[in-house]
Design a protein around this motif. Structure first.
Motif, PDB file in Angstrom:
ATOM      1  N   ARG A  26     -15.440 -14.930  20.303  1.00 30.50           N
ATOM      2  CA  ARG A  26     -16.149 -14.533  20.929  1.00 30.50           C
ATOM      3  C   ARG A  26     -17.189 -14.265  20.099  1.00 30.50           C
ATOM      4  O   ARG A  26     -17.292 -15.232  19.175  1.00 30.50           O
ATOM      5  CB  ARG A  26     -15.885 -12.417  19.991  1.00 30.50           C
ATOM      6  N   VAL A  30     -21.197 -10.346  18.963  1.00 32.22           N
ATOM      7  CA  VAL A  30     -20.723  -9.131  19.602  1.00 32.22           C
ATOM      8  C   VAL A  30     -20.106  -8.267  17.821  1.00 32.22           C
ATOM      9  O   VAL A  30     -19.805  -8.332  17.534  1.00 32.22           O
ATOM     10  CB  VAL A  30     -18.926  -9.743  19.882  1.00 32.22           C
ATOM     11  N   GLY A  31     -20.727  -6.682  18.117  1.00 31.76           N
ATOM     12  CA  GLY A  31     -20.151  -5.971  17.521  1.00 31.76           C
ATOM     13  C   GLY A  31     -21.863  -6.074  16.224  1.00 31.76           C
ATOM     14  O   GLY A  31     -21.419  -5.129  15.299  1.00 31.76           O
ATOM     15  N   LYS A  32     -23.189  -6.859  16.668  1.00 33.45           N
ATOM     16  CA  LYS A  32     -23.667  -6.264  15.792  1.00 33.45           C
ATOM     17  C   LYS A  32     -25.061  -5.770  17.074  1.00 33.45           C
ATOM     18  O   LYS A  32     -25.377  -6.719  17.939  1.00 33.45           O
ATOM     19  CB  LYS A  32     -24.098  -7.908  15.175  1.00 33.45           C
ATOM     20  N   GLY A  98     -21.979  -7.242  25.410  1.00 32.55           N
ATOM     21  CA  GLY A  98     -21.641  -6.845  23.631  1.00 32.55           C
ATOM     22  C   GLY A  98     -23.729  -6.869  22.531  1.00 32.55           C
ATOM     23  O   GLY A  98     -23.558  -7.200  22.271  1.00 32.55           O
TER      24      GLY A  98
END
Length: 288
Positions: A26, A30-32, A98
């Motif tokens: 990733r 991603v995820g932030k 994302g």
């Protein structure tokens, strides 16, 4: 993006986020909520350029495949599925998924949507145009490209806009050369677009790309001299992605904080390549 009684697009239903196999790397964002700031510049080594080219080839092939499925009756969400599956089957990650919370694996921008349209249950209709923007991330590098497709048969002025926007990109690429300021790219694009009375979108630009999805380098598509005076040098990587309209360049953004439309609802087209500056000009990194 279904349509209202006037034939203008309105938000549709967005399906759940598509999964990416755990074995695929990733991007760091991603995820932030936000990506990390680029601190390593926009010039790449020959080995790094080949890795960007590999990502760019996957993105270009994904666009080619999606384009082959564009026809009346198909939803933009189905196009997203096709693009998503192709990218992950090639062990790459769809960079938009994302990124700053964007929920899909490509951008599908129809008719009056300038950029960043989110795939949903909108059904393509005869005479629409749709821009497919795909970026693939593999081996730590992004490759970014887009094309505009005509759905079935469209009015001649719309077909001409699409063809001439493609040519505007080509003219911007031909202006690339080491030692020149990046503003010559927009000068070439705007000079061509003005011949046909097209609007040249200013607020959404090309950008540095590679280790970062968007590095901070700005590539305007209009004559911005003396602003944006970064000097091009061999090994520098960025996108050129002109957006031309049949009307004005003022825009509105939907409540999703992504979808950008022309305020006057005029039709708009876009084409994009990632390229590297060479000693002799430019080498396109997003070819199938």
């Amino acid at each position: 993006m279904p349509k209202d009684s006037a034939g203008h697009l309105v938000p549709g239903r967005i399906s759940p986020r598509r999964p990416v196999p755990q074995g695929i790397d990733r991007p760091e964002y991603v995820g932030k909520p936000n990506p990390e700031k680029n601190t390593r510049g926009d010039v790449y080594s020959p080995r790094e350029l080949e890795l960007i080219r590999e990502s760019g080839r996957i993105a270009a092939q994904a666009i080619e495949l999606v384009g082959a499925h564009i026809k009346p009756g198909v939803t933009t969400d189905e196009l997203d599925r096709i693009g998503h599956e192709f990218i992950v089957e090639h062990n790459a990650y769809p960079s938009t998924l994302g990124y700053r919370g964007y929920p899909k694996s490509l951008c599908s921008s129809l008719n009056e949507v300038i950029c960043h349209g989110i795939p949903d249950d909108t059904v393509l209709a005869e005479g629409d145009i749709v821009n497919i923007d795909i970026t693939a991330f593999k081996n730590g590098f992004h490759g970014d490209s887009n094309q505009t497709f005509v759905v079935g048969a469209a009015e001649q002025e719309v077909v001409d806009l699409v063809d001439r926007t493609r040519e505007a990109l080509n003219r911007g690429i031909k202006a690339v050369a080491p030692g020149r300021q990046v503003n010559v790219i927009g000068r070439a694009i705007e000079a061509y677009a003005k011949r046909f009375g097209y609007g040249v979108v200013r607020d959404f630009t090309g950008h540095g790309v590679g280790r970062s999805f968007h590095s901070g380098l700005i590539i305007p598509h209009y004559d911005s001299a003396p602003l944006y005076d970064t000097v091009m040098e061999p090994g520098m990587v960025f996108t050129i992605e002109p957006m031309l309209t049949l009307g004005g360049i003022a825009w509105d953004m939907w409540d999703d904080d992504w979808t950008v439309t022309t305020r006057d609802k005029s039709i708009t087209a876009q084409f994009e390549h990632t390229l590297v500056v060479t000693e002799r000009g430019a080498d396109i990194l997003t070819l199938p």
